[in-house]
Design a protein around this motif. Structure first.
Motif: not given
Length: 273
Positions: A3, A5, A143, A145, A149, A153, A173, A176
């Motif tokens: 993952y 971002v 942004y 991802q 994701a 999100k 972030a 997330s």
């Protein structure tokens, strides 16, 4: 899986990536997904990668070794040209490896987020696909991802906007990422977090985060506690048996209507058999 971002804000850029690689339940390892290309005072560019690790490492190697080429990240005139060079590297690896991967039953799977700033222009952020083409972040969609994701999100959609300060964006972030770590075992520590201040043209804020990081442990504990607290403060649904339902259940002998659940009843005669 992984993952990653990245956010493009008025004040700069935020990049966050995990480091887990997964080739099966008995083949879990770690590998960095963030690569930084920096020429202090002239350019800072950051690459995040997800997908097939062999493909992404090949792309990264091509970009890093082209330091003396006439067309490379080190002499690109602007970030659009730099993103084009990354896309060309993806296509170069595809031309070399895609046929062999297809024969082995493996999809050519790679996705990249690439952003930064070259002296003389604004900060920019791109999402680069397996075909080598790309799209750029906009004020309406600031942004990107890649990887797993979906778990991280919702918080970004509710919080992030271009005028958000860098510190708050970095916090978002990390929340997330924590949400993703909580729900998906294919994403794991340690994390790489880079916060780039617009027009600084050098890396000034970078941290590698593992399970001992005090701030991330605070994020994990506080976010979980506050979610449960807010959840408990929201009123439960109320049911008033004196008011008929807007869409009542179909009664015996009536045809089922579209949008209504089907009510099944036990047949007494069959029960006696």
């Amino acid at each position: 899986m992984t993952y990653c971002v990245a956010m493009r804000l008025d004040a700069g850029l935020v990049f966050l990536s995990d480091s887990r690689t997964n080739a099966g339940v008995d083949a879990i390892s770690t590998a960095r997904k963030m690569t930084v290309f920096e020429e202090p005072g002239d350019r800072v560019m950051v690459l995040l990668t997800a997908g097939n690790l062999a493909i992404s490492q090949s792309v990264r190697q091509i970009l890093a070794e082209n330091h003396d080429e006439k067309r490379s990240l080190w002499n690109a005139r602007d970030m659009f040209e730099a993103a084009s060079i990354v896309g060309e590297a993806v296509r170069q690896v595809h031309k070399r490896d895609a046929h062999a991967l297809r024969d082995a039953g493996i999809e050519f799977n790679v996705s990249l987020v690439f952003g930064g700033q070259i002296r003389g222009e604004r900060v920019r952020l791109f999402n680069i696909y397996a075909a080598g083409n790309f799209v750029e972040a906009t004020p309406e969609n600031c942004y990107f991802q890649i990887g797993e994701a979906k778990y991280g999100k919702p918080i970004i959609d509710r919080v992030v906007h271009p005028s958000l300060p860098l510190g708050e964006a970095a916090k978002c972030a990390l929340i997330s990422m924590d949400s993703t770590l909580k729900s998906n075992i294919s994403v794991g520590l340690p994390l790489d977090l880079l916060v780039y201040e617009a027009d600084s043209l050098r890396v000034t804020r970078f941290v590698n985060i593992d399970e001992r990081n005090t701030y991330f442990r605070m994020i994990r504990d506080t976010w979980g506690h506050r979610l449960r607290q807010v959840f408990g403060e929201i009123q439960n649904p109320e049911w008033n048996p004196t008011e008929p339902a807007e869409f009542p259940l179909a009664r015996a002998g009536e045809p089922d209507c579209w949008g209504q659940p089907v009510r099944a009843r036990r047949n007494p005669s069959r029960t006696q058999e």
